[in-house]
Design an enzyme around this catalytic site. Sequence first.
Site, PDB file in Angstrom:
ATOM      1  N   ASP A 298      -5.872  -8.648   4.382  1.00  0.00           N
ATOM      2  CA  ASP A 298      -5.652  -7.623   3.366  1.00  0.00           C
ATOM      3  C   ASP A 298      -4.662  -8.095   2.311  1.00  0.00           C
ATOM      4  OD1 ASP A 298      -3.531  -7.641   5.195  1.00  0.00           O
ATOM      5  OD2 ASP A 298      -3.539  -5.492   5.551  1.00  0.00           O
TER       6      ASP A 298
ATOM      7  N   ASP B 183       1.868 -11.915   2.140  1.00  0.00           N
ATOM      8  CA  ASP B 183       3.195 -11.519   1.664  1.00  0.00           C
ATOM      9  C   ASP B 183       4.163 -12.686   1.899  1.00  0.00           C
ATOM     10  OD1 ASP B 183       5.229  -9.781   0.788  1.00  0.00           O
ATOM     11  OD2 ASP B 183       5.483  -8.876   2.759  1.00  0.00           O
TER      12      ASP B 183
ATOM     13  N   ASP C 229      -1.590   0.193   5.527  1.00  0.00           N
ATOM     14  CA  ASP C 229      -0.874   1.357   6.051  1.00  0.00           C
ATOM     15  C   ASP C 229       0.599   1.378   5.679  1.00  0.00           C
ATOM     16  OD1 ASP C 229      -0.245  -0.925   7.812  1.00  0.00           O
ATOM     17  OD2 ASP C 229       0.788   0.561   9.039  1.00  0.00           O
TER      18      ASP C 229
HETATM   19  P1  5GP Z   1       3.225 -11.620   5.944  1.00  0.00           P
HETATM   20  O1  5GP Z   1       3.251 -12.206   7.325  1.00  0.00           O
HETATM   21  O2  5GP Z   1       2.433 -12.447   4.950  1.00  0.00           O
HETATM   22  O3  5GP Z   1       4.599 -11.311   5.445  1.00  0.00           O
HETATM   23  O4  5GP Z   1       2.610 -10.198   6.063  1.00  0.00           O
HETATM   24  C1  5GP Z   1       1.308  -9.918   6.039  1.00  0.00           C
HETATM   25  C2  5GP Z   1       1.103  -8.517   6.588  1.00  0.00           C
HETATM   26  O5  5GP Z   1       2.191  -7.643   6.223  1.00  0.00           O
HETATM   27  C3  5GP Z   1      -0.131  -7.916   5.978  1.00  0.00           C
HETATM   28  O6  5GP Z   1      -1.289  -8.247   6.704  1.00  0.00           O
HETATM   29  C4  5GP Z   1       0.219  -6.446   6.022  1.00  0.00           C
HETATM   30  O7  5GP Z   1      -0.099  -5.928   7.291  1.00  0.00           O
HETATM   31  C5  5GP Z   1       1.716  -6.393   5.831  1.00  0.00           C
HETATM   32  N1  5GP Z   1       2.060  -6.152   4.412  1.00  0.00           N
HETATM   33  C6  5GP Z   1       2.606  -7.001   3.533  1.00  0.00           C
HETATM   34  N2  5GP Z   1       2.757  -6.449   2.318  1.00  0.00           N
HETATM   35  C7  5GP Z   1       2.274  -5.190   2.427  1.00  0.00           C
HETATM   36  C8  5GP Z   1       2.124  -4.102   1.505  1.00  0.00           C
HETATM   37  O8  5GP Z   1       2.456  -4.144   0.318  1.00  0.00           O
HETATM   38  N3  5GP Z   1       1.579  -2.965   2.034  1.00  0.00           N
HETATM   39  C9  5GP Z   1       1.177  -2.840   3.322  1.00  0.00           C
HETATM   40  N4  5GP Z   1       0.668  -1.681   3.704  1.00  0.00           N
HETATM   41  N5  5GP Z   1       1.293  -3.845   4.214  1.00  0.00           N
HETATM   42  C10 5GP Z   1       1.831  -5.009   3.762  1.00  0.00           C
HETATM   43 MG    MG Z   2      -0.063  -4.199   8.602  1.00  0.00          MG
END
Ligand code: 5GP
Ligand code: MG
Length: 178
Positions: free
Chosen positions: A99, A102, A158
């Site tokens: 999705d 980040d 979410d």
């Molecule tokens: P990462 O490991 O890249 O920091 O995080 C990825 C996960 O963090 C995504 O799959 C999602 O579940 C959550 N996440 C990161 N940014 C957002 C955001 O803006 N909104 C939501 N709802 N979830 C996010």
């Molecule tokens: Mg999530």
Amino acid sequence: MDQDIERVLYSEQELASLCDSIAQSINNDYIGRDVVLVCMLKGSIMFYADLVRRINVRCILDFMAVSSYGSAAVSSGKINIKKDLSESIKGRDVIIVEDILDTGNTLYYIKDYLEKRDPASIRICTLFDKPSRRKKPITPDYTGEVIDDLFIVGYGLDYDERYRNLPYVGVLRPEIYR
Ligand code: 5GP
Ligand code: MG
């Protein structure tokens, strides 16, 4: 529920056209190949369902669920596999469908974890990318939209398990976070 949303960033129509253009790139790149499309539960469900229906190369659908220890809005570096793939990926071309990318902590770990199974290739497809927050060296191969450092919800995404069913992507009112 709509009343919790401060503003809509991507309408249903805009999301559909992002799916169209990502699917077109994948279809061009994988002509004549057989792909394993990995859905990262739960956030990717809407994007995944819309994307796979636009894919016209032969493919297998498989699912993975991971959790990371951290607050509701920020992932940590520690990843827990809650559900693993059910099909073998050995010698196959894999696309991980996310999705949102980040910090990159989740996919950096998962890509490495799946690479140990000897797939022919692994690519990353993400609907949204927030490169300004990256902590791990990971770049998606297919991206819908690059966005600013905003916390978004809807269309699978979410906040504390809510808002996944919204058909659009938006930003919550600040008073909702507590
Ligand atoms: P990462 O490991 O890249 O920091 O995080 C990825 C996960 O963090 C995504 O799959 C999602 O579940 C959550 N996440 C990161 N940014 C957002 C955001 O803006 N909104 C939501 N709802 N979830 C996010
Ligand atoms: Mg999530």
